[in-house]
Design an enzyme around this catalytic site. Structure first.
Site, PDB file in Angstrom:
ATOM      1  CB  SER A   1     -17.596  51.999 -13.583  1.00  0.00           C
ATOM      2  OG  SER A   1     -17.753  52.615 -14.243  1.00  0.00           O
ATOM      3  CD  GLU A   2     -20.408  53.534 -18.682  1.00  0.00           C
ATOM      4  OE1 GLU A   2     -20.532  53.466 -17.015  1.00  0.00           O
ATOM      5  OE2 GLU A   2     -20.134  55.017 -18.907  1.00  0.00           O
ATOM      6  CG  ASN A   3     -14.976  50.853 -16.413  1.00  0.00           C
ATOM      7  OD1 ASN A   3     -15.859  50.883 -15.375  1.00  0.00           O
ATOM      8  ND2 ASN A   3     -13.123  51.483 -15.893  1.00  0.00           N
ATOM      9  N   GLY A   4     -16.508  47.905 -16.593  1.00  0.00           N
ATOM     10  CA  GLY A   4     -16.286  46.505 -15.510  1.00  0.00           C
ATOM     11  C   GLY A   4     -16.204  46.161 -14.470  1.00  0.00           C
TER      12      GLY A   4
ATOM     13  CB  SER B   1     -19.965  46.062 -17.884  1.00  0.00           C
ATOM     14  OG  SER B   1     -20.154  47.216 -17.612  1.00  0.00           O
TER      15      SER B   1
END
Lengths: 211, 221
Positions: free
Chosen positions: A47-50, A89
C-alpha cells in the site's frame, strides 16, 4: 443476460495472481481481490502509504488510526510486513519491484492507454494520487471496471477521450461481461461471463475484439 | 544540543505570512493535528500548503482552508471524501492548485532535501501533467524532468524524539514526514513522547540534522 457480480469479478481477478507476487490494489473494486486469492498462495500486498504486507482488517475496538491502507481503511500488518516512508514506497512502484497492480478505470483503449484520474468536467478538481507512478513502473497492470458507463456508453475504446494516466500500460481488462487481453492487434477475448454472448459484448464495446 | 520546545505555539511561532509549509500525513495518519491547530491560532496567512491531501471534514488542513489562510495547495489527491473546504475554496477560485503525481511529489521533496537540481521520471510521460516540461528519451523510454520542491517550513508528526531532534515513527504515520523534514528550511515535529535520553541510533528514522525543533503532543488521533 447475467454477467459477473462484483465479488465474482474479484474472484476472477484473484485467480490470475500467482503465488509469491507483490501486488498493489487500487482503491474501490480492486480492494476486494485479496479476499478471493485461492488457498495456498502467499500474496504480499503493498500500500503506497508505507506498508508492504497489508493484513486483514483488525477486530472492532482494536483499530489503530495510524495503521491504514491507501483506501484509508484500518488494516493490520501481515507476517513479514514492513513500514517505510513515501520516497521508498514509490521507489518500489516506479522501480519495477511490484509485480502486479490492479486498478479501476474510466476508460481503456485497445492500445493499452489508461484513463483513470480526471474527467472532462472542469468543476471537479483533478486528483491523481499514485496512479501515474504505478503504471509507469509496474510491469503487469490489471484493470477492473464495469464494461460500460452509467449511461451505457462504452469504456473500452479505440482511443480514450479522458486525460491519460499512462500510454500503452494496460495488460488485461476484467469487466462484468468479459476478460480481455491487450495485444498488438487490440482487445482479444480471454473469457466471457456466464450468459454473455460475443455479439452483445461487441455491441457494448467501442473497439473491435479478436477471439 | 537541545531542540525541545515547551509547546506547539512556540514551534509554529517563526511561520510568516506567505510562507510555504509542508505538512506530513496521508489520509488521517501521520498528520500533525496539534501543530496545524497552533498554526491556525498563530494566524499566518497567504500560505502555500504542500501535502498529499487537502484536508477532510473540519480538521487539519481543512481548518486552514476554512479560515482563508491558504493561497495555494500543492498535493496529489485533493478530492477525498469530505474535503468540502478544499472544494468550496477551489470552486470559488480562491485558491491555486498544483496537482502532482504522488511519487513525483515525494521525490521532488526528497530531491530538494538532497541538494539535487531535479530528476528524470517516467511517471506522467505523455500526459497532461507533463505538458510544458522538458522530456528526454533514455534507452527508448520517455522521461519527464521534474524540479525539486523545497519549503520554508515543515510540520511533522512523529512517535518518539530525543533532545537532538532524532525521530522515529509509528506504523503508516511515517509516510511523507521523513522527506519533508529534509526539504524544509525549518522543520518542527509534534511528538507523542519526547524523551530526555538519546534514542537508540539503530531505531532513528529521521536523523536530527533534518529537524530544528520537537515538542511533545501526546494525543494520537
Amino acid at each position: 443476460m447475467t454477467g459477473w457480480s462484483d465479488s465474482e469479478l474479484a474472484a476472477r481477478v484473484a485467480l490470475d495472481i500467482p503465488d509469491g507476487s507483490y501486488v498493489n490494489l487500487g482503491i474501490g473494486k480492486p480492494t476486494h481481490v485479496s479476499a478471493h486469492v485461492p488457498e495456498g498462495r502467499e500474496v504480499i500486498y503493498h500500500s503506497e502509504n508505507g506498508i508492504l504486507g497489508v493484513g486483514p482488517t483488525p477486530p472492532e475496538g482494536q483499530e489503530d488510526p495510524e495503521l491504514i491502507d491507501a483506501s484509508k481503511r484500518f488494516v493490520t500488518p501481515a507476517p513479514g510486513a514492513s513500514y517505510f516512508e513515501h520516497a521508498d514506497s514509490f521507489a518500489m512502484m516506479r522501480g519495477g519491484h511490484i509485480d502486479i497492480a490492479v486498478l479501476g478505470a474510466y476508460q481503456v483503449a485497445c492500445n493499452g492507454d489508461l484513463a483513470n484520474w480526471a474527467t472532462l468536467d472542469e468543476k471537479f478538481p483533478p486528483a491523481v494520487g499514485g496512479a501515474m507512478d504505478l503504471v509507469a513502473g509496474v510491469p503487469t497492470i490489471l484493470v477492473m471496471m464495469r464494461h460500460t458507463d452509467r449511461d451505457g456508453s462504452p469504456k473500452l475504446l479505440e482511443r480514450c477521450t479522458y486525460p491519460l494516466t499512462g500510454l500503452g500500460v494496460v495488460t488485461r481488462v476484467y469487466t462484468d461481461l468479459a476478460v480481455l487481453d491487450i495485444t498488438p492487434q487490440g482487445f482479444r477475448l480471454r473469457d466471457l461471463a456466464p450468459g454473455i454472448d460475443l455479439d452483445h459484448l461487441r455491441s457494448v464495446t467501442g473497439a473491435s475484439i479478436t477471439t | 544540543m537541545d531542540k525541545r520546545l515547551p509547546d506547539l505555539a512556540a514551534a509554529v511561532a517563526p511561520i510568516t505570512d506567505g510562507a510555504s509549509v509542508m505538512i506530513g500525513g496521508f489520509g488521517s495518519s501521520g498528520i500533525p493535528f496539534g501543530l496545524i491547530a497552533a498554526l491556525l491560532d498563530h494566524g499566518a496567512r497567504e500560505l502555500t500548503i504542500i501535502s498529499n491531501n487537502a484536508g477532510a471534514g473540519e480538521t487539519g488542513i481543512a481548518t486552514l482552508l476554512r479560515e482563508g489562510r491558504v493561497a495555494k495547495v500543492i498535493c496529489s489527491y485533493p478530492r477525498s471524501p469530505g474535503s468540502i473546504w478544499f472544494e468550496r475554496r477551489y470552486e470559488a477560485g480562491e485558491i491555486a492548485l498544483e496537482v502532482v503525481p504522488q511519487g513525483t511529489l515525494a521525490e521532488r521533496i526528497r530531491a530538494a532535501g538532497a541538494g539535487l537540481g531535479g530528476f528524470l521520471t517516467p511517471t506522467g510521460y505523455g500526459t497532461l501533467l507533463a505538458e510544458g516540461k522538458e522530456t528526454r528519451m533514455i534507452d527508448g523510454r520517455g522521461y519527464v524532468l521534474e524540479a525539486p520542491l523545497p519549503a520554508d517550513f515543515a510540520l511533522l508528526r512523529a512517535e518518539r524524539a530525543d533532545p537532538w531532534g532524532n525521530l522515529s515513527y509509528h506504523a503508516t504515520a511515517r509516510n511523507f514526514n521523513p522527506v519533508m523534514a529534509m526539504a524544509a528550511r525549518h522543520a518542527v515535529a509534534e511528538v507523542r513522547a519526547v524523551q530526555d535520553t538519546p534514542l537508540d541510533p539503530e531505531t532513528v528514522v529521521t536523523p536530527g540534522i533534518f529537524v530544528q525543533a520537537v515538542t511533545q503532543y501526546e494525543v494520537r488521533p
